[in-house]
Write a protein that holds these residues in place. Structure first.
Motif, PDB file in Angstrom:
ATOM      1  N   ALA A  47       0.818  -1.302   0.112  1.00 48.68           N
ATOM      2  CA  ALA A  47      -0.028  -0.009  -0.046  1.00 48.68           C
ATOM      3  C   ALA A  47       0.932   1.279  -0.003  1.00 48.68           C
ATOM      4  N   GLU A  48       1.895   1.469   0.919  1.00 51.15           N
ATOM      5  CA  GLU A  48       2.627   2.413   0.856  1.00 51.15           C
ATOM      6  C   GLU A  48       3.543   2.596  -0.357  1.00 51.15           C
ATOM      7  N   GLY A  49       3.970   1.625  -0.772  1.00 48.21           N
ATOM      8  CA  GLY A  49       4.698   1.789  -2.207  1.00 48.21           C
ATOM      9  C   GLY A  49       3.745   2.454  -3.509  1.00 48.21           C
ATOM     10  N   GLU A  50       2.329   1.839  -3.443  1.00 45.39           N
ATOM     11  CA  GLU A  50       1.501   2.389  -4.401  1.00 45.39           C
ATOM     12  C   GLU A  50       1.155   3.717  -4.193  1.00 45.39           C
ATOM     13  N   GLU A  51       1.154   4.383  -2.801  1.00 45.52           N
ATOM     14  CA  GLU A  51       0.922   5.729  -2.713  1.00 45.52           C
ATOM     15  C   GLU A  51       2.378   6.680  -3.203  1.00 45.52           C
ATOM     16  N   ARG A  52       3.193   6.196  -3.344  1.00 48.20           N
ATOM     17  CA  ARG A  52       4.378   6.836  -3.806  1.00 48.20           C
ATOM     18  C   ARG A  52       4.365   7.387  -5.005  1.00 48.20           C
ATOM     19  N   GLU A  53       5.252   8.624  -5.206  1.00 46.70           N
ATOM     20  CA  GLU A  53       5.306   9.457  -6.546  1.00 46.70           C
ATOM     21  C   GLU A  53       6.030   8.486  -7.660  1.00 46.70           C
ATOM     22  N   THR A  54       7.177   7.988  -7.332  1.00 44.03           N
ATOM     23  CA  THR A  54       8.222   7.859  -8.273  1.00 44.03           C
ATOM     24  C   THR A  54       8.019   5.959  -8.504  1.00 44.03           C
ATOM     25  N   ALA A  55       8.449   5.628  -9.722  1.00 43.02           N
ATOM     26  CA  ALA A  55       8.468   4.048  -9.876  1.00 43.02           C
ATOM     27  C   ALA A  55       9.285   3.652  -8.966  1.00 43.02           C
ATOM     28  N   LYS A  56      10.611   4.305  -8.728  1.00 43.37           N
ATOM     29  CA  LYS A  56      11.750   3.673  -7.881  1.00 43.37           C
ATOM     30  C   LYS A  56      11.164   3.613  -6.671  1.00 43.37           C
ATOM     31  N   GLU A  57      10.278   4.363  -6.147  1.00 40.27           N
ATOM     32  CA  GLU A  57       9.873   4.239  -4.847  1.00 40.27           C
ATOM     33  C   GLU A  57       9.027   3.069  -4.623  1.00 40.27           C
ATOM     34  N   LYS A  58       8.240   3.156  -5.804  1.00 38.15           N
ATOM     35  CA  LYS A  58       7.233   2.062  -5.685  1.00 38.15           C
ATOM     36  C   LYS A  58       7.891   0.429  -5.463  1.00 38.15           C
ATOM     37  N   ILE A  59       8.676   0.608  -6.384  1.00 42.03           N
ATOM     38  CA  ILE A  59       9.643  -0.599  -6.366  1.00 42.03           C
ATOM     39  C   ILE A  59      10.334  -0.892  -5.046  1.00 42.03           C
ATOM     40  N   ARG A  60      10.999   0.299  -4.344  1.00 38.92           N
ATOM     41  CA  ARG A  60      11.478  -0.100  -3.213  1.00 38.92           C
ATOM     42  C   ARG A  60      10.694  -0.626  -2.052  1.00 38.92           C
ATOM     43  N   PHE A  61       9.524  -0.328  -2.208  1.00 34.68           N
ATOM     44  CA  PHE A  61       8.266  -0.743  -1.180  1.00 34.68           C
ATOM     45  C   PHE A  61       7.940  -2.228  -1.340  1.00 34.68           C
ATOM     46  N   LEU A  62       7.935  -2.580  -2.802  1.00 32.41           N
ATOM     47  CA  LEU A  62       7.539  -3.940  -3.175  1.00 32.41           C
ATOM     48  C   LEU A  62       8.542  -4.953  -2.797  1.00 32.41           C
ATOM     49  N   TYR A  63       9.934  -4.286  -2.786  1.00 37.20           N
ATOM     50  CA  TYR A  63      11.086  -5.179  -2.144  1.00 37.20           C
ATOM     51  C   TYR A  63      10.952  -5.313  -0.621  1.00 37.20           C
ATOM     52  N   TYR A  64      10.455  -4.244   0.195  1.00 40.33           N
ATOM     53  CA  TYR A  64      10.312  -4.511   1.324  1.00 40.33           C
ATOM     54  C   TYR A  64       9.347  -5.559   1.703  1.00 40.33           C
ATOM     55  N   ALA A  65       7.924  -5.501   0.982  1.00 38.43           N
ATOM     56  CA  ALA A  65       7.126  -6.469   1.063  1.00 38.43           C
ATOM     57  C   ALA A  65       7.507  -7.754   0.783  1.00 38.43           C
ATOM     58  N   LYS A  66       8.431  -7.968  -0.276  1.00 41.91           N
ATOM     59  CA  LYS A  66       8.887  -9.421  -0.544  1.00 41.91           C
ATOM     60  C   LYS A  66       9.978  -9.995   0.531  1.00 41.91           C
ATOM     61  N   GLY A  67      10.751  -9.104   1.114  1.00 39.12           N
ATOM     62  CA  GLY A  67      11.520  -9.283   2.115  1.00 39.12           C
ATOM     63  C   GLY A  67      10.887  -9.852   3.455  1.00 39.12           C
TER      64      GLY A  67
END
Length: 124
Positions: A47-67
């Motif tokens: 959710a937090e990643g999807e609310e971010r503005e840039t694709a790089k930020e979105k990806i970073r939070f998806l990595y957190y979720a995967k971790g």
């Protein structure tokens, strides 16, 4: 897209709820706190990643979720081994967590590919 419409977010939210339910009777507060936190972290980071503005930020939070899914799988295995969690239902949660990790991996790759394509569009 709003995160609430993402199937991976819905499934991760359901998994988190299930973890709270199956750990309700666990007396070891440290274990219970850790496993519920890792489970809750997955949909929260999506959710937090999807609310971010840039694709790089979105990806970073998806990595957190995967971790967090890796943490969760580890904690489920340990919970089974030490007798805190019932084996069959916990193995179903392990299976779901691994499937969610694959979905997130695909989402990450797709978003990373999109960034590369976008960057290639600007090259002269």
């Amino acid at each position: 897209m709003r995160f609430e419409k993402l199937d991976v977010w819905k499934r991760a939210s359901r998994l988190s709820c299930e973890i709270y339910k199956v750990t309700e009777s666990v007396k070891n507060w440290g274990f219970k706190d850790q496993i519920t936190r890792s489970g809750l972290s997955v949909p929260s980071n999506i959710a937090e990643g999807e609310e971010r503005e840039t694709a790089k930020e979105k990806i970073r939070f998806l990595y957190y979720a995967k971790g967090s899914l890796g943490e969760l799988v580890t904690q489920l295995y340990i919970g089974i081994e030490i007798g805190y969690l019932e084996k069959h239902s916990s193995m179903e949660m392990v299976k779901e967590a691994k499937e969610l990790a694959k979905i997130l991996g695909t989402l990450i790759k797709n978003k990373e590919s999109q960034i590369k394509e976008d960057n290639a569009d600007y090259k002269i």
